[in-house]
Scaffold this motif. Structure first.
Motif, PDB file in Angstrom:
ATOM      1  N   ASN A 138       0.737  -1.231   0.022  1.00  0.00           N
ATOM      2  CA  ASN A 138       0.032   0.048  -0.024  1.00  0.00           C
ATOM      3  C   ASN A 138       0.848   1.357   0.011  1.00  0.00           C
ATOM      4  O   ASN A 138       0.255   2.367  -0.200  1.00  0.00           O
TER       5      ASN A 138
ATOM      6  N   VAL B  49      -5.611  -1.086  -0.867  1.00  0.00           N
ATOM      7  CA  VAL B  49      -5.926  -1.367  -2.478  1.00  0.00           C
ATOM      8  C   VAL B  49      -5.937  -2.959  -2.270  1.00  0.00           C
ATOM      9  O   VAL B  49      -5.606  -3.410  -1.120  1.00  0.00           O
ATOM     10  N   SER B  50      -6.334  -3.630  -3.313  1.00  0.00           N
ATOM     11  CA  SER B  50      -6.512  -5.060  -3.295  1.00  0.00           C
ATOM     12  C   SER B  50      -6.051  -5.839  -4.333  1.00  0.00           C
ATOM     13  O   SER B  50      -5.847  -4.902  -5.568  1.00  0.00           O
ATOM     14  N   TYR B  51      -5.739  -6.823  -4.800  1.00  0.00           N
ATOM     15  CA  TYR B  51      -5.427  -7.683  -5.984  1.00  0.00           C
ATOM     16  C   TYR B  51      -6.010  -7.129  -6.961  1.00  0.00           C
ATOM     17  O   TYR B  51      -5.597  -7.317  -8.348  1.00  0.00           O
ATOM     18  N   VAL B  52      -7.565  -6.734  -6.958  1.00  0.00           N
ATOM     19  CA  VAL B  52      -8.329  -6.624  -7.928  1.00  0.00           C
ATOM     20  C   VAL B  52      -8.839  -5.130  -8.240  1.00  0.00           C
ATOM     21  O   VAL B  52      -9.560  -5.023  -8.976  1.00  0.00           O
ATOM     22  N   THR B  53      -7.960  -4.563  -7.442  1.00  0.00           N
ATOM     23  CA  THR B  53      -7.946  -2.936  -7.719  1.00  0.00           C
ATOM     24  C   THR B  53      -7.663  -2.686  -9.083  1.00  0.00           C
ATOM     25  O   THR B  53      -6.514  -3.109  -9.254  1.00  0.00           O
TER      26      THR B  53
ATOM     27  N   LEU C  48      -0.093  -8.398  -3.115  1.00  0.00           N
ATOM     28  CA  LEU C  48      -1.610  -8.423  -2.794  1.00  0.00           C
ATOM     29  C   LEU C  48      -2.165  -9.913  -3.138  1.00  0.00           C
ATOM     30  O   LEU C  48      -3.224 -10.185  -2.828  1.00  0.00           O
TER      31      LEU C  48
ATOM     32  N   GLU D 193     -12.727 -10.559  -2.551  1.00  0.00           N
ATOM     33  CA  GLU D 193     -11.356 -10.561  -2.626  1.00  0.00           C
ATOM     34  C   GLU D 193     -10.874 -10.274  -1.195  1.00  0.00           C
ATOM     35  O   GLU D 193      -9.901 -10.901  -0.704  1.00  0.00           O
TER      36      GLU D 193
END
Ligand SMILES: Cc1cc2nc3c(=O)[nH]c(=O)nc-3n(C[C@H](O)[C@H](O)[C@H](O)COP(=O)(O)OP(=O)(O)OC[C@H]3O[C@@H](n4cnc5c(N)ncnc54)[C@H](O)[C@@H]3O)c2cc1C
Ligand code: FES
Ligand code: FES
Lengths: 331, 238
Positions: free
Chosen positions: A80, B175-179, A96, B198
């Protein structure tokens, strides 16, 4: 879990000297891999040296324009961090892609580099395993080996390295900074992990007692093109069957620099150097990406159950390179 | 059901049952504010001393300082359940693979089965027992009740703790992996179903109450969850 003595290191020197004087001592940081291993008796340390309270939690710019990541930065904080999201999106995405939010909150950069294989035979002490105990045999070579290595394996071990982060770090040309009683040294990420050869018990070139203190990311002008694509048995919270990190520098209509690294296929994060070299000076198009993928897998030696990984890797490379050529992003 | 209970709305009734099972912790929650002040200091007992065998450690749990005598090998989950009687946090797998043991450590979600209790001295630990206040369920607890976010309930304490942290993370721009665009994190109002899935993937539900769980997170995020019938169609992975 076997009992052990526990101590909180109060400095890097303290941690290093304890782990050097007691060869049965182990560091613990986030605990997400080690506690699990302790529970199933894979490790039976005499002493746990808790390094989690040491000052290695910063992410800072160096005067050479690199980004220095302290070994205790959590996976969440790394993914992040605004500079990582902006300048190393493939690293952010790779981190992530790993584990779950809970694990990433706990897991550290140093621990992630040192996590051990998820080979089910390694994890089950009812089976022999050369990685656990030298010269006892490798049941995976003839057993269930769907998740195992297709590149760089040996007769003594076909395990894979499970880290997503390390695959991105390999593509970025990151450097690992370590400290031992002799002082500091730097190890390029791609030389940090080892191929199994006859010594699968050693995952890395870290010497006993040495502590990872930081990971250094050199500037990467074309990092915006970075892609991390992870393919697995379920959409999230699963280790990679195959993953790929790519980045492309395109000048005019020719590729100037290419980076291709694979995860889930070998005992270490796998840089496909020959494929990268092939791409230099070529147009960024489908047929060149197809040829690069063929070259990357030309030495693949699949086992009885993991032949699918060869084709899956090729397709993943083609897809990731195509997205990199479009400027990067979610593949 | 007693006569008095019959007069209550379903929501109040479930609150009652919930309270009945967690009287001990309700007490803990009441006592929280005053004790919090007394244990805000981050200094850690036994700092740097070599710990061998059982030792007295202090843990800050739901605002209360608890002391317990444990060996260094005891996980936080076992300390909570076996030593402190806080059985809200569940042991599903004990290997970081299910999420049933999720608690908040300094506000961040974590698996209590993968950390040693002794490593958590000085940190603020919040378990499911610490979320409700005396008279009010945490809004995420209410959202799980109102959206059928469970069936057997075993995974629920972990799901709820994870959801509480998820909302905070989104508020903080994580954020995430799918962002899609990592420099443009989603906000609660626009958090998509695939983002929620997710971000909640670290909590498995053996009863597969996933549609209800997603709806509960949507409600807690201030969105209007689809009606249960509609969510069947929505359940194709987005
Ligand atoms: C269910 C599950 C799913 C997972 N899925 C993924 C996944 O999909 N992708 C992925 O990449 N990872 C995955 N992981 C692994 C996770 O990323 C690692 O467990 C984590 O990164 C380890 O970090 P840690 O700080 O918790 O390490 P610890 O558990 O504290 O330590 C791990 C090892 O590193 C050593 N160590 C720690 N810090 C240092 C240091 N500074 N210097 C030298 N040695 C050190 C320890 O001695 C130990 O041997 C998963 C884990 C679990 C439990
Ligand atoms: S019990 Fe901790 S994750 Fe399953
Ligand atoms: S409600 Fe039964 S496991 Fe989730």
């Amino acid at each position: 879990m076997k009992n052990f003595t526990y101590v909180r290191a109060n400095s890097i020197e303290d941690a290093v000297s304890r782990a050097t004087s007691d060869r049965q001592a182990m560091f613990i940081a986030g605990g997400t891999n080690l506690v699990d291993r302790l529970k199933v008796f894979l490790d039976e340390p005499s002493q746990l040296v808790d390094v989690s309270r040491l000052e290695m939690k910063q992410i800072e710019r160096t005067n050479t324009g690199s980004l220095k990541i302290g070994a205790l930065v959590t996976n969440t904080a790394l993914a992040n961090h605004i500079e990582v999201r902006r300048n190393y999106p493939l690293l952010s995405r790779a981190v992530l892609a790993g584990a779950s939010q809970q694990i990433r909150n706990m897991a550290t950069v140093g621990g992630n580099l040192m996590q051990r294989t998820r080979c089910p035979y390694y994890y089950d002490t009812a089976f022999p395993c050369n990685k656990r105990q030298q010269n006892t045999g490798c049941p995976a070579t003839t057993g269930m080996n769907r998740t195992h290595a297709i590149l760089g394996a040996s007769e003594s071990c076909v395990a894979t390295n499970p880290s997503d982060m390390s695959v991105a770090l390999a593509a970025i040309d990151a450097v690992v900074e370590v400290e031992g009683v002799q002082g500091k040294r730097e190890i390029p990420l791609i030389d940090f992990h080892r191929l199994p050869g006859n010594n699968p018990e050693r995952d890395t070139n870290l010497e006993p007692g040495e502590l990872i203190t930081a990971v250094i990311l050199p500037p990467l002008s074309f990092s915006q093109s970075g892609v991390y694509l992870k393919l697995r048995d379920r959409a999230s919270y699963a280790f990679a069957l195959v993953s790929v990190a790519t980045a492309l520098e395109v000048a005019g209509d020719k590729i100037k620099t290419a980076r291709v690294a694979l995860g889930g296929v070998a005992h270490k994060p796998w840089r496909a150097m020959e494929a990268e070299e092939f791409l230099i000076g070529k147009a960024a198009n489908k047929s060149n990406f197809e040829q690069a993928a063929e070259i990357a897998l030309q030495d693949a030696q699949p086992l009885a159950h993991n032949g699918f990984k060869v084709e899956l890797s090729k397709r993943a490379i083609r897809r990731a390179l195509a997205v990199s050529a479009q400027g990067g992003g979610l593949a | 059901m007693t006569e008095e209970e019959q007069k209550l709305s379903p929501k109040q009734r479930s609150r009652r049952n919930f309270l009945g099972q967690s009287l001990f912790t309700a007490g803990a929650a009441i006592a929280a504010p005053s004790l919090l002040n007394s244990c805000q200091n981050k200094t850690v007992s036994a700092s740097n001393a070599l710990v061998e065998g059982e030792t007295m450690i202090g843990l800050k749990i739901n605002g209360q300082l608890k002391t317990l005598n444990i060996e260094p090998r005891v996980t936080l989950l076992d300390a909570l359940r076996e030593n402190l009687g806080l059985t809200g946090s569940k042991k599903g797998c004990d290997h970081g693979q299910c999420g049933a043991c999720t608690v908040l450590i300094d506000g961040q979600r974590a698996y209590s089965c993968l950390t040693l209790a002794i490593m958590q001295e000085g940190n603020e630990i919040t378990t499911i027992e610490g979320l409700a206040t005396e008279d009010n369920l945490h809004p995420v607890q209410t959202a799980f009740l109102e959206n059928d976010g469970f069936q057997c309930g075993y995974c629920t304490p972990g799901q709820i703790c994870a959801s509480v942290a998820l909302l905070e993370e989104v508020n903080n721009g994580s954020v995430s992996y799918v962002t899609r665009d990592l420099t443009n994190p989603p906000e609660l109002a626009s958090l998509s179903e695939s983002e929620i899935k997710e971000r909640m993937s670290g909590n498995l539900c053996r009863c597969s109450a996933y549609n209800g769980i997603v709806a509960a997170v949507q409600q807690a995020a201030g969105q209007t969850p689809p009606s249960p019938a509609a969510s069947i169609e929505h359940s194709q992975v987005g």
